[in-house]
Design a protein around this motif. Sequence first.
Motif, short mmCIF file in Angstrom:
data_model
loop_
_atom_site.label_atom_id
_atom_site.label_comp_id
_atom_site.label_asym_id
_atom_site.label_seq_id
_atom_site.Cartn_x
_atom_site.Cartn_y
_atom_site.Cartn_z
N SER A 164 -36.37 10.63 -9.84
CA SER A 164 -37.49 10.55 -9.00
C SER A 164 -38.31 9.43 -9.40
O SER A 164 -38.31 9.21 -10.77
N GLY A 165 -39.22 9.17 -8.51
CA GLY A 165 -40.09 8.13 -8.83
C GLY A 165 -39.77 6.56 -8.66
O GLY A 165 -38.57 6.60 -8.35
N ASP A 166 -40.48 5.43 -9.04
CA ASP A 166 -40.24 4.26 -8.72
C ASP A 166 -39.51 3.73 -9.97
O ASP A 166 -40.38 3.46 -11.20
N ARG A 167 -38.06 3.27 -9.85
CA ARG A 167 -37.50 2.55 -11.14
C ARG A 167 -38.06 1.29 -11.42
O ARG A 167 -38.37 0.72 -10.66
N PHE A 168 -38.28 1.18 -12.65
CA PHE A 168 -38.67 -0.24 -13.12
C PHE A 168 -37.73 -0.70 -14.18
O PHE A 168 -36.88 -0.08 -14.70
N GLU A 169 -37.65 -2.06 -14.47
CA GLU A 169 -36.79 -2.59 -15.16
C GLU A 169 -37.02 -2.34 -16.77
O GLU A 169 -38.13 -2.38 -17.15
N LEU A 170 -36.12 -1.83 -17.31
CA LEU A 170 -36.25 -1.39 -18.94
C LEU A 170 -35.72 -2.70 -19.82
O LEU A 170 -34.87 -3.46 -19.33
N ARG A 171 -36.40 -2.71 -20.84
CA ARG A 171 -36.12 -3.77 -21.80
C ARG A 171 -34.61 -3.58 -22.45
O ARG A 171 -34.24 -2.17 -22.24
N GLN A 172 -34.06 -4.47 -22.89
CA GLN A 172 -32.57 -4.20 -23.12
C GLN A 172 -32.31 -3.04 -24.41
O GLN A 172 -31.53 -2.27 -23.95
#
Length: 303
Positions: A164-172
């Motif tokens: 749930s929620g808006d996924r964002f890009e994670l650091r490696q």
Amino acid sequence: MNALSTADARSLVLVLAIAGAALLVAAVVLLVLWLRSRRSHARLSGRREESEWDRIDRELELAEQAGRFRIVRELGDVAIQSVSRLASQAEGVRYAAVSDPEAAARAVAALETSARDALGDLRRIQTVVRDGESAAMPQPSLHSARDLFRVMRDAGLDVTFTESGDRFELRQGAELAVFRILQSSLENALKHGGPGTAVAIGFTWTGDGLQVSVDDDGIRSAARRMGLAGEAVDQATQYTIDEDLRALTETYDGAGLTGMRERAALFGGVLNASTVPGVGFSLSVVFPALKFHNGVHGVDLGR
């Protein structure tokens, strides 16, 4: 005529006995062959499962090393800039010492501060590379979790995943930390809960962070493996008030949980683990600022 009939009867009985013995031997042979075939199939299935698990494990390990190298490179750039400033300041101190000793003394204090900053950057580099160097490959995305879930389903877990929620890009490095926590949690669920254990995994994305939850029903699964069902499972998994209170206050340790806590803490996360009496085990990790956390204890790599 009666004697002949008796002999024929005895011969028939002997033939039937021999035939029965032959059928019995044949049945035993077929059973042995079937059991061998089943064991062979189980071994092959286990090898395929182990091979797939090893592939994912190697992919994550190599990608983790790639993340370390990236951090080392960025920290190295910061350290080079710090040392360059040190050289410039030292040169200024040398010239100032001739004409203005007091200014030189003040400059030495600033030089000491810069030197400590550079030393801190170098120590961070040492922390990142202490696990060793090896070849690296591209970082897997969050979609790679599907492979992990599939392997654990083949091993006997009933894995479900919600998001749930808006996924964002994670650091490696952050992405790898989440993968490792998921991997260890599923391994523990299979080890302690056994085949048939249901595991619910949840990702909750916030504006800046992520909450990961892993809940299993290992206690009820153990009751089901005993052949119980329905109300019998409820009766077998009843718990006392003391057990309920202990679950709320007890702290769980161990090599696996310690490793997960360390991975979470590296990215500003807090991990909590507890038993759910009569049900199973629950684990949650809250990363309040994972979107911006760089995994080097808050050092700003962009400065």
